[in-house]
Scaffold this motif. Structure first.
Motif, PDB file in Angstrom:
ATOM      1  N   GLU A 124       2.594   4.935  12.228  1.00  0.00           N
ATOM      2  CA  GLU A 124       2.123   6.140  12.916  1.00  0.00           C
ATOM      3  C   GLU A 124       2.783   7.384  12.331  1.00  0.00           C
ATOM      4  OE1 GLU A 124       2.721   5.873  17.087  1.00  0.00           O
ATOM      5  OE2 GLU A 124       1.427   4.127  17.354  1.00  0.00           O
ATOM      6  N   GLU A 125       4.094   7.318  12.129  1.00  0.00           N
ATOM      7  CA  GLU A 125       4.818   8.460  11.567  1.00  0.00           C
ATOM      8  C   GLU A 125       4.384   8.720  10.130  1.00  0.00           C
ATOM      9  OE1 GLU A 125       7.700  11.607  11.304  1.00  0.00           O
ATOM     10  OE2 GLU A 125       6.453  10.674  12.856  1.00  0.00           O
ATOM     11  N   GLY A 126       4.221   7.652   9.353  1.00  0.00           N
ATOM     12  CA  GLY A 126       3.773   7.811   7.979  1.00  0.00           C
ATOM     13  C   GLY A 126       2.397   8.439   7.888  1.00  0.00           C
ATOM     14  N   ARG A 127       1.479   7.964   8.701  1.00  0.00           N
ATOM     15  CA  ARG A 127       0.116   8.524   8.693  1.00  0.00           C
ATOM     16  C   ARG A 127       0.121   9.992   9.086  1.00  0.00           C
ATOM     17  NH1 ARG A 127      -3.930   4.862   8.074  1.00  0.00           N
ATOM     18  NH2 ARG A 127      -3.422   2.659   8.465  1.00  0.00           N
ATOM     19  N   LEU A 129      -3.190   5.239  -8.204  1.00  0.00           N
ATOM     20  CA  LEU A 129      -2.870   6.662  -8.079  1.00  0.00           C
ATOM     21  C   LEU A 129      -2.413   7.246  -9.407  1.00  0.00           C
ATOM     22  CD1 LEU A 129      -2.957   5.878  -5.066  1.00  0.00           C
ATOM     23  CD2 LEU A 129      -0.970   7.357  -4.710  1.00  0.00           C
ATOM     24  N   SER A 130      -2.628   8.554  -9.552  1.00  0.00           N
ATOM     25  CA  SER A 130      -2.123   9.284 -10.714  1.00  0.00           C
ATOM     26  C   SER A 130      -0.604   9.424 -10.614  1.00  0.00           C
ATOM     27  CB  SER A 130      -2.755  10.674 -10.775  1.00  0.00           C
ATOM     28  OG  SER A 130      -2.306  11.466  -9.675  1.00  0.00           O
ATOM     29  N   GLY A 131       0.015   9.868 -11.718  1.00  0.00           N
ATOM     30  CA  GLY A 131       1.457  10.064 -11.715  1.00  0.00           C
ATOM     31  C   GLY A 131       1.907  11.067 -10.667  1.00  0.00           C
ATOM     32  N   GLY A 132       1.158  12.165 -10.535  1.00  0.00           N
ATOM     33  CA  GLY A 132       1.507  13.166  -9.541  1.00  0.00           C
ATOM     34  C   GLY A 132       1.420  12.643  -8.121  1.00  0.00           C
ATOM     35  N   MET A 133       0.398  11.841  -7.839  1.00  0.00           N
ATOM     36  CA  MET A 133       0.236  11.276  -6.500  1.00  0.00           C
ATOM     37  C   MET A 133       1.342  10.270  -6.200  1.00  0.00           C
ATOM     38  SD  MET A 133      -2.406  12.748  -5.162  1.00  0.00           S
ATOM     39  CE  MET A 133      -3.188  11.732  -3.926  1.00  0.00           C
ATOM     40  N   ARG A 134       1.728   9.504  -7.200  1.00  0.00           N
ATOM     41  CA  ARG A 134       2.822   8.553  -7.003  1.00  0.00           C
ATOM     42  C   ARG A 134       4.125   9.290  -6.683  1.00  0.00           C
ATOM     43  NH1 ARG A 134       2.210   3.253  -9.665  1.00  0.00           N
ATOM     44  NH2 ARG A 134       4.453   3.350 -10.065  1.00  0.00           N
ATOM     45  N   GLN A 135       4.351  10.428  -7.355  1.00  0.00           N
ATOM     46  CA  GLN A 135       5.559  11.205  -7.070  1.00  0.00           C
ATOM     47  C   GLN A 135       5.520  11.787  -5.664  1.00  0.00           C
ATOM     48  OE1 GLN A 135       7.319   9.782  -9.414  1.00  0.00           O
ATOM     49  NE2 GLN A 135       8.457  11.679  -9.748  1.00  0.00           N
ATOM     50  N   PHE A 143      -5.323   8.097   1.202  1.00  0.00           N
ATOM     51  CA  PHE A 143      -4.754   7.132   0.249  1.00  0.00           C
ATOM     52  C   PHE A 143      -3.826   6.124   0.929  1.00  0.00           C
ATOM     53  CE2 PHE A 143      -5.903  10.785  -2.330  1.00  0.00           C
ATOM     54  CZ  PHE A 143      -6.510  10.192  -3.431  1.00  0.00           C
ATOM     55  N   ALA A 144      -3.868   6.054   2.251  1.00  0.00           N
ATOM     56  CA  ALA A 144      -2.939   5.180   2.972  1.00  0.00           C
ATOM     57  C   ALA A 144      -3.058   3.727   2.525  1.00  0.00           C
ATOM     58  CB  ALA A 144      -3.179   5.290   4.481  1.00  0.00           C
ATOM     59  N   GLU A 145      -4.276   3.257   2.307  1.00  0.00           N
ATOM     60  CA  GLU A 145      -4.481   1.848   1.967  1.00  0.00           C
ATOM     61  C   GLU A 145      -4.633   1.615   0.467  1.00  0.00           C
ATOM     62  OE1 GLU A 145      -3.957  -0.167   4.402  1.00  0.00           O
ATOM     63  OE2 GLU A 145      -3.830   1.548   5.758  1.00  0.00           O
ATOM     64  N   THR A 177       0.839  -1.191   0.000  1.00  0.00           N
ATOM     65  CA  THR A 177       0.000   0.000   0.000  1.00  0.00           C
ATOM     66  C   THR A 177       0.878   1.246   0.000  1.00  0.00           C
ATOM     67  OG1 THR A 177      -0.093   0.151   2.417  1.00  0.00           O
ATOM     68  CG2 THR A 177      -1.783  -1.210   1.318  1.00  0.00           C
ATOM     69  N   ILE A 178       0.250   2.396  -0.242  1.00  0.00           N
ATOM     70  CA  ILE A 178       1.014   3.650  -0.223  1.00  0.00           C
ATOM     71  C   ILE A 178       1.658   3.864   1.138  1.00  0.00           C
ATOM     72  CG2 ILE A 178       0.818   6.159  -0.354  1.00  0.00           C
ATOM     73  CD1 ILE A 178       0.801   4.649  -3.066  1.00  0.00           C
ATOM     74  N   LEU A 179       0.913   3.615   2.213  1.00  0.00           N
ATOM     75  CA  LEU A 179       1.487   3.786   3.546  1.00  0.00           C
ATOM     76  C   LEU A 179       2.684   2.858   3.744  1.00  0.00           C
ATOM     77  CD1 LEU A 179       1.443   5.041   6.353  1.00  0.00           C
ATOM     78  CD2 LEU A 179      -0.204   3.280   7.036  1.00  0.00           C
ATOM     79  N   ASP A 180       2.544   1.610   3.353  1.00  0.00           N
ATOM     80  CA  ASP A 180       3.632   0.661   3.549  1.00  0.00           C
ATOM     81  C   ASP A 180       4.812   0.934   2.611  1.00  0.00           C
ATOM     82  OD1 ASP A 180       2.444  -0.629   5.654  1.00  0.00           O
ATOM     83  OD2 ASP A 180       1.546  -2.208   4.443  1.00  0.00           O
ATOM     84  N   ASN A 181       4.562   1.579   1.476  1.00  0.00           N
ATOM     85  CA  ASN A 181       5.661   2.005   0.609  1.00  0.00           C
ATOM     86  C   ASN A 181       6.466   3.122   1.258  1.00  0.00           C
ATOM     87  OD1 ASN A 181       6.274   1.050  -2.300  1.00  0.00           O
ATOM     88  ND2 ASN A 181       4.042   0.851  -2.177  1.00  0.00           N
TER      89      ASN A 181
END
Length: 251
Positions: free
Chosen positions: A112-115, A134-140, A126-128, A91-95
């Protein structure tokens, strides 16, 4: 913060000939600055970042961070390459928390710090999600948060917005400045976009075609915070002219 002294690099090709990539690169980045490297494709900008990050050993020259020589040493900087390199199965959070986990922080504390930082990086809600959602901008944004969490200065950014469309790129430039204003991290940015370099930077180093040499160092006198309107002002246009003329004349 960062000092580069006399960096030379050549590569051995299949026919045993030597390909010179960087020649006598000397430059510095002061604490809290945004400094850009600008130059044509193939002039060695990404190679120089690899050398600073310790991923490539120069043939000659040294790299210093503060008082420590770090030539050839890994793990001394935060580095975001051209591709976001997000793991599709995480997931985005785990990345984004991967650097914290690698540093030994427990998964719960890392999450906790990531959130806590997701909203600041425009990733609230978008944590999960997975990268493919995600769009390209969100991935960046996610890739930059992961780089930020490495928590080592300087931050090296290699064409972070190069794959984005023009509108998204302009939005991400403004967003990066917002993040920088709040955190004041030291950034060395590689870009081939002269206008982007001027808009973001305190100083710019212009590199020649291969082998890359420093043609010119330009101080950007634009006040901060920067605004989109500045892109059409005479000061920015004049700096752009100086850089393009120097590149055309190769010095």
């Amino acid at each position: 913060m960062l000092k580069i002294e006399g960096i030379n690099k050549e590569y051995l090709q299949r026919d045993e000939s030597r390909l010179p990539v960087l020649e006598g690169i000397t430059m510095e980045v002061k604490e809290g600055e945004i400094v850009s490297l600008v130059g044509p494709s193939g002039c060695g900008k990404s190679t120089l970042l690899d050398i600073i990050a310790g991923l490539t050993i120069p043939d000659r020259g040294k790299v210093w961070i503060g008082e420590e020589e770090v030539t050839g040493k890994k793990g001394k900087v935060s580095y975001m390459p051209q591709n976001d390199l997000l793991f599709p199965w995480r997931t985005i959070l785990d990345n984004v928390i991967l650097p914290l986990q690698l540093a030994g922080l427990s998964t719960n504390k890392a999450r906790e710090e990531g959130r806590r930082l997701l909203p600041l990086f425009g990733l609230e809600g978008f944590a999960e999600s997975y990268p493919s959602m995600l769009s390209g901008g969100m991935r960046q944004r996610a890739a930059l948060l992961r780089t930020y969490l490495i928590q080592k200065d300087p931050i090296l950014l290699d064409e972070p917005f190069g794959r984005l469309d023009a509108l998204t790129r302009a939005e991400m430039q403004k967003w990066l400045l917002t993040i920088w204003e709040k955190m004041r991290r030291t950034i060395l940015l590689v870009t081939h976009d002269v206008e982007e370099a001027i808009f973001l930077s305190d100083r710019i180093y212009l590199l020649s075609p291969r082998p890359g040499r420093v043609l010119k160092e330009v101080i950007v006198p634009l006040p901060r915070p920067r605004t989109e309107r500045m892109k059409t002002e005479e000061d920015l246009i004049e700096i752009k002219r100086i850089l393009l003329e120097a590149l055309e004349n190769k010095g």
